[in-house]
Design an enzyme around this catalytic site. Structure first.
Site, PDB file in Angstrom:
ATOM      1  N   LEU A 557     -29.950  20.220 -49.235  1.00 29.87           N
ATOM      2  CA  LEU A 557     -31.043  19.930 -48.305  1.00 29.87           C
ATOM      3  C   LEU A 557     -30.606  20.155 -46.882  1.00 29.87           C
ATOM      4  CD1 LEU A 557     -32.450  16.582 -49.782  1.00 29.87           C
ATOM      5  CD2 LEU A 557     -33.506  18.829 -49.890  1.00 29.87           C
ATOM      6  N   GLY A 558     -29.333  19.923 -46.613  1.00 31.88           N
ATOM      7  CA  GLY A 558     -28.852  20.088 -45.257  1.00 31.88           C
ATOM      8  C   GLY A 558     -27.368  19.814 -45.188  1.00 31.88           C
ATOM      9  N   GLY A 560     -24.438  18.043 -42.736  1.00 35.05           N
ATOM     10  CA  GLY A 560     -24.225  17.165 -41.594  1.00 35.05           C
ATOM     11  C   GLY A 560     -22.776  17.145 -41.206  1.00 35.05           C
ATOM     12  N   GLY A 561     -22.479  16.383 -40.178  1.00 34.35           N
ATOM     13  CA  GLY A 561     -21.114  16.309 -39.680  1.00 34.35           C
ATOM     14  C   GLY A 561     -20.148  15.726 -40.688  1.00 34.35           C
ATOM     15  N   GLY A 563     -20.723  15.693 -44.168  1.00 36.63           N
ATOM     16  CA  GLY A 563     -20.854  16.178 -45.530  1.00 36.63           C
ATOM     17  C   GLY A 563     -22.173  16.876 -45.741  1.00 36.63           C
ATOM     18  N   ILE A 564     -22.414  17.162 -46.999  1.00 37.52           N
ATOM     19  CA  ILE A 564     -23.579  17.955 -47.369  1.00 37.52           C
ATOM     20  C   ILE A 564     -24.588  17.050 -48.072  1.00 37.52           C
ATOM     21  CG2 ILE A 564     -24.346  19.910 -48.777  1.00 37.52           C
ATOM     22  CD1 ILE A 564     -21.544  21.081 -48.435  1.00 37.52           C
ATOM     23  N   LYS A 579     -25.877  12.231 -50.166  1.00 38.83           N
ATOM     24  CA  LYS A 579     -25.018  12.718 -49.086  1.00 38.83           C
ATOM     25  C   LYS A 579     -23.578  12.641 -49.576  1.00 38.83           C
ATOM     26  CE  LYS A 579     -24.295  11.791 -44.130  1.00 38.83           C
ATOM     27  NZ  LYS A 579     -24.564  10.759 -43.107  1.00 38.83           N
ATOM     28  N   ASP A 680     -27.783   7.614 -32.359  1.00 38.02           N
ATOM     29  CA  ASP A 680     -27.937   9.061 -32.581  1.00 38.02           C
ATOM     30  C   ASP A 680     -29.360   9.392 -33.002  1.00 38.02           C
ATOM     31  OD1 ASP A 680     -27.139  11.675 -32.522  1.00 38.02           O
ATOM     32  OD2 ASP A 680     -26.180  11.648 -34.498  1.00 38.02           O
TER      33      ASP A 680
END
Ligand SMILES: *[C@@H]1O[C@H](CO)[C@@H](O)[C@H](O)[C@H]1NC(C)=O
Ligand SMILES: *[C@@H]1O[C@H](CO)[C@@H](O)[C@H](O)[C@H]1NC(C)=O
Ligand SMILES: *[C@@H]1O[C@H](CO)[C@@H](O)[C@H](O)[C@H]1NC(C)=O
Ligand SMILES: *[C@@H]1O[C@H](CO)[C@@H](O)[C@H](O)[C@H]1NC(C)=O
Ligand SMILES: *[C@@H]1O[C@H](CO)[C@@H](O)[C@H](O)[C@H]1NC(C)=O
Ligand SMILES: *[C@@H]1O[C@H](CO)[C@@H](O)[C@H](O)[C@H]1NC(C)=O
Length: 888
Positions: A557-558, A560-561, A563-564, A579, A680
């Site tokens: 899905l995406g 990130g800093g 992990g995936i 995640k 964030d």
């Protein structure tokens, strides 16, 4: 000639007469015996030859081989020299009225049978059995003997087949030698109605005995009957009227068992299926024990059972009806302690929470078991992993027992658990990694070590030293972890210095963290309503592999800093987002982040915050399982809608999303009068459901603001473009940092422009700066508004209000910014005017707001040095990029 014949004849006659005249060697012994017995009128031992006396038999040497004078009404006593009858094979005097001592028969190596039951003997010679290597049958039952113990002289009777000594005042213990080693032919052991006591000898395990009658001891046997499981020849067992305790053992190997009577004992636990399924059973008596679980039903076709509950603690009277699941779980828990009597006596019925009687050790709230307090109950055994099945458990106190083994990993599934007290036991092994709010007390000298080790063998005086030792070990471990964390962080810093261009793609040039949590996925037609699943928050790695097709690329899905993020589907059909943390993150700095996210997110439940269903921590793997948000990120919908084939958001929709986000953040800021700061906030951390309602995601950076302090100093984390100036410059964090970021998000919703846009001229790069300039000038402002928004008069009014709010939120000075409740108020009133029928209010809480205590320890320094956390990027870079973004 005649004379010769006559002489021969004479001599022959002479010799015959001589033989005749030779008396039996046993004559004297038998005469003495005759003299000490009193015979009834119709019975007599007369004449010089005992071989001719009734009831006796001799061999060819005139040696007495059998004395069989049972049931003749004889009284008197036996003489003490019967052990001279060295050819004796059978000695039967049963059913008379003999008194005095049963004398020693030692050394009668031919003796096969001693039958003396039903007399009035008052004592028995202790060495009666010495050297009786041929002895097979012994019957001593029903004699008023003075108390005696099974003599060690029996050891030599290794051919024994049947030993029967019921109702004859036996006392003491069953000697250990009565097992199969010494008596490989023993078939029957009948010792009923005596005063025997103690436990069954372990040597019974290899005994070939078929009939074992130990019922009715006035002193009572006690202890476990587990040795029965290895007595595979048993056909008939009676243990009635003793004090045997513990559970019925596994009986699956007792395939010849027909009669089993254990009435009137203290047996506990669930009647095992290995017993109820035995086809050989014909009579079963279980009444008046403390048996638990369902009332048993038996498989055998023709069987007489006496299982009337009596004192038993079956959960229900009807045979075969299963117990309440809570009862089953509790029984599995106490099974690991060997089913202590105390619980079996107290736990009656089928309701641990609502029955007439309090269940000892159990406290409930609303039908759920919340507290298990077994402290100081003298428990032995291990901690059952089945504790994990009682999801409502908050407190487990097992302190001050004698438990061994390890703390089961499964216990981390107990998401409501606040206290696990296992102090003062004999536990060892690794302590599982619990949620931050669980207190695991110590006082187990070997906890943290691989096995029981040497600790348990030492005397008490040594314990202090051991505890100090284990504390030292823990400290050493922490230092090592700290070192590893330090090295990992250092390495990462070095890497960044070595490859400074790595993140300088257009899009992400100014980001400190690349955390497009749920990028993509927005165009998907995932229209199924989200299933609500209540289950343990701990997932296994296998379960998540299965859910994500082994973390297949196509499910990403995406990225990130940390992990995936993968889309996955659980067996239950529920869609999830997983995640998967980089393993370096788990072993280093990220573990703290990870813990923080777990600790906060599993407790914080709000309809505008992305729900964390659970997590998985196995080996190097650290995974978070979130609710799946089918419409993806807000950034897709406002910045990338064209590429992703989406419709642009209408103004009212944007307003609702803004209010959702504001409510989520307000909730975070106001939790239990404490402040949680997201740090964030940005559109890629705002996710949309199929109803296009928004939820705030990614609490990895949340930090607990200490009470009384207005801010905490911490290293910078966040994303450029959304960073409040005071935060970027000084690192000071207050809730106003989130308000600033929220203001920037409002600007993005208004303009459709990203917080930072490097394609623009330098003075326009930073949205907040640009927006303020545009907003000051009433003429230029309409040009700033996203072209896709259809503007009428009413919309424009609303847009102006929101623009004003955005400017206030993103004011340079923190004190000039409103708080989130004000923001919520303004947005809600705008929406009221705009679309009064839109459901934007309602109950925001799925569960009551959690208490602060649940989130205590978010900043726990247990897993590493606080100062090493949350610095995804070195400060130098922050300064540089901040200047380039906000430099004017
Ligand atoms: C036990 O033995 C005594 C003699 O010692 C006898 O009188 C009594 O009947 C026996 N009891 C049973 C139940 O056989
Ligand atoms: C059995 O009983 C004796 C005393 O009668 C006691 O000392 C012992 O601890 C008991 N054993 C068990 C296992 O209950
Ligand atoms: C039964 O036998 C097994 C091995 O066959 C042994 O491990 C176990 O300890 C025995 N149990 C008892 C109670 O003797
Ligand atoms: C055991 O149960 C059977 C079957 O119900 C019954 O006939 C017998 O009397 C019981 N024995 C005892 C000692 O209670
Ligand atoms: C643990 O067992 C030892 C001996 O086995 C005993 O002395 C001690 O009292 C027990 N402790 C508890 C808390 O039951
Ligand atoms: C568990 O029981 C012990 C002994 O009473 C007590 O000292 C301890 O405080 C209890 N633990 C908790 C968490 O209540």
């Amino acid at each position: 000639m005649k004379i010769t014949i006559a002489r021969v004849l004479f001599c022959l006659l002479c010799s015959i007469a001589l033989v005749y005249a030779q008396p039996s060697p046993d004559l004297a012994t038998m005469n003495a015996l005759r003299d000490s017995l009193k015979f009834p009128k119709d019975f007599s031992w007369t004449g010089p030859d005992p071989c001719k006396w009734s009831g006796l038999q001799c061999d060819t040497s005139n040696r007495i081989t059998r004395i069989q004078i049972g049931n003749k009404g004889i009284s008197g006593t036996l003489t003490s020299d019967l052990n001279t009858l060295s050819s004796l094979t059978v000695f039967e005097v049963m059913g008379n009225a003999l008194t005095g001592e049963i004398p020693s028969l030692s050394g009668l190596t031919a003796l096969e049978t001693i039958n003396a039951h039903d007399n009035s003997f008052t004592s028995i010679s202790p060495d009666i059995f010495t050297g009786l290597t041929s002895l097979q049958n012994v019957f001593l039952d029903d004699n008023p003997l003075s108390p005696w113990e099974i003599p060690s002289s029996l050891k030599s009777a290794t051919s024994l087949v049947d030993f029967s000594a019921s109702n004859c005042s036996l006392s003491g213990k069953i000697p250990e030698f009565l097992g199969g080693q010494t008596f490989p032919s023993l078939k029957k052991l009948r010792l009923s109605s005596n005063s025997l006591s103690g436990e069954l000898p372990l040597s019974f395990a290899d005994s070939p005995v078929q009939t074992l009658l130990l019922n009715g001891q006035t002193q009572k046997f006690n202890g476990s009957i587990s040795v029965l499981q290895n007595m595979t020849s048993l056909t008939e067992v009676s243990l009635q009227g003793n004090a045997f305790s513990g559970p019925l053992p596994d009986m699956s190997r007792l395939v010849s068992l027909t009669k089993f009577n254990v009435r009137e004992n203290q047996l506990t636990g669930v009647v095992p299926s290995s017993f109820t399924e035995l086809q050989s059973l014909s009579v079963v008596n279980l009444t008046n024990n403390l048996l638990q679980g369902p009332t048993p039903t038996f498989k055998a076709i023709s069987i007489a059972t006496d299982i009337t509950p009596g004192l038993n603690s079956f959960c229900l009277d009807s045979p075969g009806v299963p117990c309440d699941p809570r009862v089953n779980t509790l029984l599995l828990i106490v099974e690991a302690f060997g089913y202590p009597v105390r619980f079996a006596q107290s736990w009656k019925g089928n309701d641990p929470c609502g029955g007439k009687n309090m269940w000892v050790g159990i406290t409930c709230a609303g039908g759920d078991i919340t507290v298990i307090n077994f402290k100081g109950m003298g428990l032995k055994g291990t901690i059952s992993p089945r504790f994990a099945d009682l999801a409502s458990l908050k407190v487990i106190n097992l302190s001050q027992n004698n438990l061994t083994g390890v703390i089961p990993q499964e216990l981390v599934k107990l998401s409501a658990l606040t206290t696990l007290d296992v102090s003062n036991n004999q536990l060892y092994g690794k302590v599982p990694v619990f949620g931050l709010n669980v207190v695991v007390s110590n006082g187990n000298p070997n906890l943290g070590k691989d096995g029981p080790g040497s600790g348990s063998s030492g005397s008490g005086s040594n314990n202090a030293g051991k505890i100090v030792g284990s504390v030292f070990g823990v400290v050493l471990g922490l230092l090592l972890i700290g070192l590893v964390v330090f090295l990992v962080v250092k390495k990462r810093k070095q890497n960044r210095k070595m490859y400074p261009q790595k993140h300088s793609s257009e899009e992400d040039a100014f980001k400190i963290t690349i955390d497009n949590l749920y990028g993509g996925g927005g165009s998907e037609n995932g229209s199924q309503a989200p299933l609500v699943e209540t289950r343990n928050p701990v997932y296994s790695i296998q379960e998540l592999r299965d859910a994500t097709d082994n973390f297949n690329e196509k499910n990403i899905l995406g990225r990130g800093g940390f992990g995936i993020v993968y889309k996955g589907e659980l067996q239950s059909g529920m869609t999830i987002a997983v995640k998967r943390m980089e393993s370096s993150v788990i072993s280093g700095k990220g573990l703290d982040e990870f813990k923080s996210e777990i600790g906060v997110l599993t407790k914080v439940v709000h309809r505008n915050l992305v729900r964390l269903h659970g997590y998985c921590l196995e080996g190097n793997e650290g995974l978070l399982v979130y609710e799946y948000m089918p419409q993806g990120t807000l950034s897709s919908h406002i910045f990338h809608w064209e590429e992703e084939g989406l419709q642009p958001l209408e103004w009212s929709r944007r307003l609702i999303i803004a209010l959702d986000v504001a409510k989520g953040v307000e909730y975070l800021h106001s939790l239990a009068n404490q402040s949680f700061i997201h740090r964030d906030l940005k559109p890629s951390n705002i996710l949309l459901g199929d109803d296009m309602r928004a939820k705030v995601a990614d609490f990895g950076l949340v930090r607990l603001a200490p009470e009384g302090a207005q801010s905490i100093e911490t290293k910078i984390a966040g994303t450029f473009g959304y960073l409040a100036p005071e935060y970027a410059v000084t690192g000071r964090v207050t809730t106003r940092v989130d308000v600033y970021s929220f203001g920037v998000i409002l600007m993005e919703l208004l303009t459709g422009r990203k917080a930072l846009d490097v394609k623009r001229s330098e003075e326009d790069v930073h949205l907040a700066t640009w927006f303020r300039r545009m907003f000051i000038n009433k003429d230029s402002f309409p040009k700033a508004i996203d072209k896709t928004i259809e503007i009428d008069e009413e919309t424009l009014r609303s847009i102006n209000k929101v623009a004003e709010l955005a400017s206030q939120c993103s004011a340079r000075e923190p004190h000039q910014r409103p708080d989130m409740s004000h923001v919520v108020h303004v947005l809600a009133s705008l929406l009221d005017q705009w679309k009064p029928d839109e459901d934007v209010s309602g109950n925001d809480y799925d569960t009551p707001p959690p208490l602060l205590e649940m989130i205590e320890g978010v900043n726990s320094s247990f897993f590493g040095d606080k100062s090493l956390t949350s610095i995804p990027s070195p400060p130098t870079q922050i300064d540089k990029t901040f200047r380039s973004g906000n430099g004017r």
